[in-house]
Every structure is written in C-alpha cells, then in structure tokens.
Design an enzyme around this catalytic site. Structure first.
Site, PDB file in Angstrom:
ATOM      1  N   GLY A 216      -1.595  -4.446  30.540  1.00 24.87           N
ATOM      2  CA  GLY A 216      -0.818  -5.314  31.228  1.00 24.87           C
ATOM      3  C   GLY A 216      -1.533  -5.676  32.652  1.00 24.87           C
ATOM      4  CB  SER A 217      -0.009  -7.161  35.745  1.00 23.48           C
ATOM      5  OG  SER A 217       0.887  -8.221  34.835  1.00 23.48           O
ATOM      6  CB  THR A 218      -2.907  -2.028  35.869  1.00 26.24           C
ATOM      7  OG1 THR A 218      -2.954  -2.094  34.152  1.00 26.24           O
ATOM      8  CG2 THR A 218      -1.387  -1.601  36.009  1.00 26.24           C
TER       9      THR A 218
END
Length: 476
Positions: A216-218
C-alpha cells in the site's frame, strides 16, 4: 612384456588414485550435507540423544535442552514459544527443523566448532559433546511489546537498528508453540502438526519475512525516493485530483481523504498520503526508474539473512495504468514487513542500508567465541541528501499527517502509513513504516485484518499505535 605390465600397473594405479579422490571428495563434500539433512534418520536419532545448544535473547534462554526420561535422552524446551516461534522455528523428530533451529543446526549440535576441551571430555566419557550457544540480537522488551500490540491478530512487526542492521524485534502473529512438535510422543507430535498446518489462521506462517503482501502507501517512500533522485523537489507541485482515471481504462482512482487541492506539493502528498498525486508522480518518472529504485532497496531479491525469507516483488512490463497503481504499492507490488523495515532503515541511516541479521555471535560451551557478526553494508539505494529530505517529509507525516498516532514525546519520529486493498472480500491491510533517532530504530508493522474500510487510513488506526508501543519499549 615388461612394458605391457608397466602400462597395466600405471592404469591400475591411476584408477586406484581416482577411486581415492572420489571417496575423499564425496566424504568432504557430501558429509556436511548429509549431517545437516533432517531426513537422515541415524543423524536425527543421535542429535535427539545429545544436549543441543541454547538460543539466547540477552542473557535469557528462549530455547534450551533438558534431560528426559522418554525415548530420547533430551527434550527441547521453548520459553514463550509462540512469541519467538518465527525466529527459533521448531525442532521435530518427524518434521525436521525450521528457523534458527535449521539455519544454525550445525552450531546447535556442536558440529560447528564446539570447544576442543569439551570435545575431548565428551569423547573420553563416551557422551555427545554439548552444542554451541546462539546469541540473538533481539530485545526482549521490544519483542514483548510487538507481541502484545498485535494481540493475536494476523500480522507482523520487525524492528531494526538502522546503524548496524541488528534485528531488535521479529514477531508474526497469531503464532504457534514449537514445543509439542519437539515431543517424543509421535502421535501427539502428528496431532500438533496437523492442527498447525490446517488452521485457517495459518499460525505457522512467518508473516514477518517469509510472506509477501501489498505494501500500500508505505511504498510511496520508494516512489518518493525515485522522484527525488530524479531531480524532483519536495516543494514541486503535482496534479492531485479527487479522482484520477487510469490511462486506457475507465477505472477511477480515488483518495482516502481530501489532498488539499487539485495541485499540491510532493511533501504534502506524502503527508496526507495522496494516491492520485503519487500515481501521477510514478507515471512521470517512468517504469524503468521506479523499478530500479525498488530493486536498489532490495525488491526482486532475497536478503542474505539468518532465516529463510521471501523476495519482495516489483513487477515488470507495466502499462501506464499498472504503473500508476504500482507507484502507490498496489497492482502486483508485494513486500515482506522485513523489506519495508529495511526501506525505512535505509532512509533513516542517511541512504545506507545495512545487512539485516538476527544472530550476533555463536559461543562454544567453554564460552569461547566461534563466530561474530559484524555490521555490513547491503546497499546505498539513495544519496544522503535524498535521505535527509525524505526524513523531513516522513516527520511531517507524523507531526501533521496520517501518522500522528506514532508521536512519542521528546523523540524525532518519522513514518508512513499504508492501506492495501488487494481483495474486496476482505478488510484492508494496515501498515506503518517509521523511524526514530533515539534509539536508532526503524520499525515496520503490518496488520492483515484491520477491520477498516478501504476509504480509511487503516495503517494510521491499527499499525501506528503498535509502532509507538515498540518504540517506547526500546526506550525503556
């Protein structure tokens, strides 16, 4: 006549020499493998009748061996077994070994260099030599905090000293107890194995390093790294519409919350985790540079590590829509929590990624040191200037963005939340990757079942508080 006899003699001598070389080579080359093979019944029987070495966390034995009155002379004992299971692994007469029990089997059996005096005494007394002691890098308080924070949910947490690469916490939940697998009641051992391998929660998975998940956004940390190395600046603006139609499709990519305008800076985009902005950044820098940066951080390869881990994945041959989704850690991007912890570690360490390791040294029964792990550089994925810029951007995430729950008074903390929705039928995955400067630690937390809908920042709600608990434990 004499010449013919000499020729026969020479041929016979050469054949005999070849036989000796073959036997010697087979012994030298094959013996270590045969001794290490868990399917070698004779060796396994001998090992179960010997005092296997201890595995330590600090000065505490998390795995030890005790005398037994059963069919084997010794019994393996696992203190707080489930909490340390992904590290120690199991040691079973029927099912072999895993974890450090496997990778350090030679040392634990004493075959890897037990003290000379102990070997002589063992030989004179006709008793097996004791095994060596394996000292881990784990911090007991950090391990306990990660275990308590995950509280049986499916997930994982990895903490690493980013200045050395030493792993301070390595937890996978819900976890399993290795002790029943090490028993001498074979029916009970089989029952324990069946229970562990058929449980739908998969407690025997090593979610920390051997399973891959959409980050995801990591993953925006990797995308931001590629952009900064390509000449972008934190104040550079990028289009951030509420909805972005992915090229060549009718699919609309949205944001979990308003990004702050239709055009925002890259720093703002990371702070609020703006999907459409980072999709545009990914498409602007291109597939080649983004993949190269992912691989510089360790994707598409395995770490040289003390445990058997999986390689994180960044895909190839992407169209623009797939590239846009990959730039925000979706599509076919997949990572282990260990990998994402190392991404955070490299950024925190000025752009230098250290080689991760779990074992600091191996000691013989006489306490002499057989081997020691010295910190080693794995790679330098980004320059020092890029690293400093990213640190500042990650601090902004914690002070005024989606990672506010990671704040610890008096400590400079930076991080990145993540939400990954790979299957509409299950809750979104929650992630948080962060670092602190006191102590020097980078931590990745992954929660598989976040019970958060895809329109919320799952990592900020579920994973970030666990990060803070681990950090506070390390601070004492």
């Amino acid at each position: 006549m004499n010449r013919s006899i000499r020729r026969v003699g020479v041929v016979a001598a050469l054949m005999f020499l070849a036989l000796l070389v073959n036997i010697t080579t087979a012994y030298v080359v094959r013996t270590p493998g045969l001794l290490a093979d868990p399917a070698n019944g004779r060796v396994v029987q001998e090992q179960f009748d010997a005092p296997r070495g201890t595995i330590l966390v600090g000065n505490t034995a998390i795995v030890s061996t005790q005398p037994s009155d059963g069919p084997f002379r010794y019994q393996r004992v696992y203190a707080a077994g489930p909490m340390y299971a992904p590290v120690t692994g199991f040691y079973s007469y029927l099912y072999g070994r895993s974890g450090l029990e496997q990778s350090y089997n030679s040392a634990l059996t004493g075959a890897g260099g037990a003290g000379l005096v102990d070997k002589i005494l063992a030989a004179l007394s006709n008793k097996p030599a004791p095994g060596d002691t394996v000292q881990t890098t784990l911090d007991a308080k950090a391990q306990q905090a990660a275990w308590n924070g995950l509280a049986g949910r499916r997930g994982a947490a990895v903490a690493v000293d980013y200045t050395t690469g030493a792993i301070l916490a390595y937890v996978s939940t819900p976890g399993f107890d290795p002790a029943p697998l090490a028993g001498s009641d074979m029916a009970a051992v089989q029952q324990a194995w069946q229970a562990g391998t058929t449980d739908p929660l998969n407690p025997m998975y090593d979610r920390a390093g051997a399973q891959i998940y959409p980050p995801g956004s990591t993953f925006k940390l990797v995308t931001a790294s590629a952009a900064l190395e390509d000449g972008w600046q934190p104040a550079q603006t990028v289009a951030s519409p509420a909805q972005l139609t992915l090229p060549g499709t009718s699919v609309q990519l949205g944001n979990a919350s308003p990004c702050g305008g239709d055009e925002i800076t890259m720093k703002q985009a990371l702070t609020v985790s703006c999907n459409t902005a980072f999709a545009n950044i990914g498409m602007a820098i291109g597939q080649e540079k983004l993949k190269a940066m992912a691989e510089a951080f360790g994707f598409n390869a395995r770490f040289r590590f003390d445990l058997n881990t999986a390689a994180s994945v960044f895909p190839s041959d992407l169209d623009q829509a797939q590239l846009a989704m990959s730039a925000i850690g979706q599509f076919d991007v997949a990572a282990t929590p260990l990998q994402m912890a190392m991404v955070g570690a490299a950024i925190a360490n000025g752009g230098t990624m250290m080689e991760p390791y779990l074992v600091s040294e191996v000691r013989a029964p006489d306490l002499s040191i057989i081997s020691q792990q010295a910190p080693a550089v794995h790679s330098r994925p980004i320059g020092a200037t890029t690293a400093a810029t990213l640190q500042d951007m990650m601090v902004s995430v914690v002070t005024g963005g989606t990672g506010k729950a990671a704040q610890v008074a008096g400590v400079r903390v930076g991080g990145k939340t993540g939400t990954a929705q790979s299957d509409p039928s299950r809750p979104a995955y929650g992630w948080f990757v962060g670092f602190a400067d006191n102590p020097h630690v980078a931590i990745a937390v992954f929660v598989e079942g976040s019970d958060t809908n895809e329109d919320a920042i799952a990592g900020g709600r579920t994973a970030t508080p666990i990060f803070r608990q681990i950090l506070e434990a390390l601070r004492g």
